[in-house]
Write a protein that holds these residues in place. Structure first.
Motif, mmCIF file in Angstrom:
data_model
loop_
_atom_site.group_PDB
_atom_site.id
_atom_site.type_symbol
_atom_site.label_atom_id
_atom_site.label_comp_id
_atom_site.label_asym_id
_atom_site.label_seq_id
_atom_site.Cartn_x
_atom_site.Cartn_y
_atom_site.Cartn_z
ATOM 1 N N ALA A 124 0.827 -1.212 0.000
ATOM 2 C CA ALA A 124 0.000 0.000 0.000
ATOM 3 C C ALA A 124 0.860 1.261 0.000
ATOM 4 O O ALA A 124 0.565 2.229 -0.716
ATOM 5 N N LEU A 125 1.935 1.252 0.790
ATOM 6 C CA LEU A 125 2.786 2.437 0.911
ATOM 7 C C LEU A 125 3.470 2.774 -0.409
ATOM 8 O O LEU A 125 3.458 3.931 -0.854
ATOM 9 N N SER A 126 4.081 1.792 -1.039
ATOM 10 C CA SER A 126 4.762 2.063 -2.302
ATOM 11 C C SER A 126 3.778 2.411 -3.414
ATOM 12 O O SER A 126 4.068 3.238 -4.290
ATOM 13 N N THR A 127 2.569 1.817 -3.374
ATOM 14 C CA THR A 127 1.554 2.110 -4.387
ATOM 15 C C THR A 127 1.004 3.521 -4.230
ATOM 16 O O THR A 127 0.530 4.125 -5.193
ATOM 17 N N CYS A 128 1.074 4.060 -3.007
ATOM 18 C CA CYS A 128 0.604 5.434 -2.764
ATOM 19 C C CYS A 128 1.395 6.463 -3.561
ATOM 20 O O CYS A 128 0.847 7.487 -3.958
ATOM 21 N N ILE A 129 2.682 6.209 -3.739
ATOM 22 C CA ILE A 129 3.529 7.255 -4.313
ATOM 23 C C ILE A 129 4.018 6.961 -5.720
ATOM 24 O O ILE A 129 4.186 7.879 -6.520
ATOM 25 N N LEU A 130 4.246 5.682 -6.060
ATOM 26 C CA LEU A 130 4.986 5.422 -7.291
ATOM 27 C C LEU A 130 4.205 5.699 -8.575
ATOM 28 O O LEU A 130 4.775 6.266 -9.509
ATOM 29 N N PRO A 131 2.935 5.319 -8.699
ATOM 30 C CA PRO A 131 2.243 5.624 -9.959
ATOM 31 C C PRO A 131 2.273 7.114 -10.314
ATOM 32 O O PRO A 131 2.544 7.478 -11.465
ATOM 33 N N LYS A 132 2.001 7.980 -9.332
ATOM 34 C CA LYS A 132 2.052 9.418 -9.608
ATOM 35 C C LYS A 132 3.475 9.860 -9.913
ATOM 36 O O LYS A 132 3.705 10.704 -10.799
ATOM 37 N N MET A 133 4.451 9.289 -9.207
ATOM 38 C CA MET A 133 5.845 9.643 -9.440
ATOM 39 C C MET A 133 6.259 9.295 -10.867
ATOM 40 O O MET A 133 6.912 10.090 -11.551
ATOM 41 N N LEU A 134 5.861 8.130 -11.339
ATOM 42 C CA LEU A 134 6.182 7.747 -12.717
ATOM 43 C C LEU A 134 5.431 8.623 -13.720
ATOM 44 O O LEU A 134 5.934 8.887 -14.823
ATOM 45 N N GLY A 135 4.234 9.079 -13.335
ATOM 46 C CA GLY A 135 3.517 10.020 -14.191
ATOM 47 C C GLY A 135 4.284 11.318 -14.373
ATOM 48 O O GLY A 135 4.291 11.908 -15.457
ATOM 49 N N ILE A 136 4.966 11.765 -13.299
ATOM 50 C CA ILE A 136 5.803 12.968 -13.388
ATOM 51 C C ILE A 136 7.036 12.692 -14.238
ATOM 52 O O ILE A 136 7.393 13.470 -15.130
ATOM 53 N N PHE A 137 7.699 11.567 -13.972
ATOM 54 C CA PHE A 137 8.958 11.261 -14.643
ATOM 55 C C PHE A 137 8.777 10.972 -16.137
ATOM 56 O O PHE A 137 9.583 11.405 -16.958
ATOM 57 N N TRP A 138 7.746 10.210 -16.474
ATOM 58 C CA TRP A 138 7.618 9.691 -17.830
ATOM 59 C C TRP A 138 6.585 10.422 -18.689
ATOM 60 O O TRP A 138 6.740 10.492 -19.909
ATOM 61 N N PHE A 139 5.521 10.921 -18.073
ATOM 62 C CA PHE A 139 4.418 11.450 -18.869
ATOM 63 C C PHE A 139 4.192 12.942 -18.646
ATOM 64 O O PHE A 139 3.197 13.490 -19.116
ATOM 65 N N HIS A 140 5.113 13.585 -17.923
ATOM 66 C CA HIS A 140 5.045 15.033 -17.698
ATOM 67 C C HIS A 140 3.664 15.437 -17.186
ATOM 68 O O HIS A 140 3.026 16.351 -17.713
ATOM 69 N N ALA A 141 3.220 14.737 -16.140
ATOM 70 C CA ALA A 141 1.913 15.013 -15.521
ATOM 71 C C ALA A 141 2.132 15.397 -14.060
ATOM 72 O O ALA A 141 1.849 14.607 -13.157
ATOM 73 N N PRO A 142 2.648 16.618 -13.824
ATOM 74 C CA PRO A 142 3.013 16.991 -12.447
ATOM 75 C C PRO A 142 1.864 17.513 -11.593
ATOM 76 O O PRO A 142 2.002 17.608 -10.373
ATOM 77 N N ASP A 143 0.750 17.882 -12.211
ATOM 78 C CA ASP A 143 -0.329 18.512 -11.451
ATOM 79 C C ASP A 143 -1.094 17.492 -10.611
ATOM 80 O O ASP A 143 -1.326 16.346 -11.042
ATOM 81 N N ILE A 144 -1.486 17.940 -9.422
ATOM 82 C CA ILE A 144 -2.270 17.096 -8.521
ATOM 83 C C ILE A 144 -3.230 18.002 -7.756
ATOM 84 O O ILE A 144 -2.854 19.095 -7.328
#
Length: 316
Positions: free
Chosen positions: A74-94
């Motif tokens: 649960a902890l790693s899933t909380c952060i990594l999908p959004k983090m990869l969205g920033i790194f790979w898909f230039h989706a920084p807004d939240i």
């Protein structure tokens, strides 16, 4: 969202920049992070399946381990999908409220993990120091109560951090968060108002939960070591101590990484921000990756079950 005198009133959206100073190589940093997350998911799910399917593993130590594995996922899933969205898909807004929810979940799961590590230390302490009473003390009912208790403790003590930000901080100098996920200190730093209460309460939660837990874990192991070294037979000492090695490794891994990240983030003023953020990320990603490996290597029952799954010969 309104702007007054170069401040933003109650922003609806925040922008996570990822790792400050390493924006140009974030796409490459995302590859090992994604690999770590994938391996952690596979390893933790495998452990959960083994513990569920193997009747011999329905003991307190392994049931606590199953709780720990669930929280790691649960902890790693909380952060990594959004983090990869920033790194790979230039989706920084939240969205601001989603950011606060992520912050609350991250800190809640960290506190739950600390509570489970304490429960595991107490379980080993009773199992070694008073083995005849272990089964009557650590019943399934007590395990359920411990799980509910550490969850409520973490959720309730972390909630005021969210409420203090939402209700007290109205004006923000910027909406750009210099972090790859919504971390309490990083959000509080954005505010244009007095944030001392927010910082003090954040420190209170850290030391009242993690600090007290680590004290009781150390006391438990102090009692364990006294008991083990007083055992008459060397073989008995080795066998008793061997049951604690995996937990000691996980305990050191969680708290050493956590305190190193905590102190460098708050007192390492001359350390580049990218190092702070990388340490924070590794603190949340490394334990879920290493813990299944540690328990798989050090626990014979789990090791035997894994061998049966992967190396069993097909019947002729």
């Amino acid at each position: 969202m309104f702007k007054f005198n170069s401040t933003v009133f109650m922003p609806s959206v925040l922008t996570l920049i990822g790792i400050p100073g390493l924006e140009s190589v974030q796409c490459w940093i995302g590859i090992p992070f994604c690999a770590m997350y994938t391996i952690a998911l596979l390893g933790n799910f495998l452990l959960l399946v083994i513990i569920k399917s193997e009747q011999r593993l329905h003991e307190p130590m392994y049931l606590f381990l199953a709780m720990l594995r669930t929280i790691d996922i649960a902890l790693s899933t909380c952060i990594l999908p959004k983090m990869l969205g920033i790194f790979w898909f230039h989706a920084p807004d939240i969205y601001f409220d989603v950011c606060l929810l992520q912050m609350w979940l991250v800190h809640t799961f960290q506190c739950i993990e600390s509570g489970i590590l304490l429960a595991m230390a107490l379980d080993r302490c009773v199992a070694i120091c008073d083995p005849l009473r272990h089964a009557t003390i650590f019943t399934h009912q007590l395990l359920t109560q411990i799980g509910v208790g550490v969850t409520l403790r973490a959720a309730l003590l972390s909630a005021p951090c969210l409420i203090l930000i939402k209700c007290r901080l109205k004006y923000y100098r910027t909406t750009v968060v210099s972090h790859s996920y919504c971390e309490h200190t990083a959000i509080v730093k954005l505010a244009a108002e007095d944030v001392r209460i927010n910082k003090i309460y954040g420190l209170f939660v850290a030391f009242s939960i993690l600090g007290l837990d680590i004290v009781f874990i150390i006391l438990s192991y102090f009692q364990i070591f006294i008991t083990v070294f007083n055992l008459p037979l060397k073989e008995a000492r080795l066998k008793a101590f061997n049951t604690c090695i995996a937990h000691i490794c996980v305990f050191l891994e969680f708290y050493l990484l956590g305190f190193f990240s905590f102190f460098t983030h708050r007192f390492g003023f001359h350390i580049p921000p990218c190092i702070h953020i990388l340490l924070s990320n590794l603190y949340l990603l490394v334990p879920p990756l290493l813990n299944p490996i540690v328990y798989g290597v050090k626990t014979k029952q789990i090791r035997d079950r894994v061998s049966k799954i992967f190396y069993a010969k097909n019947p002729s």
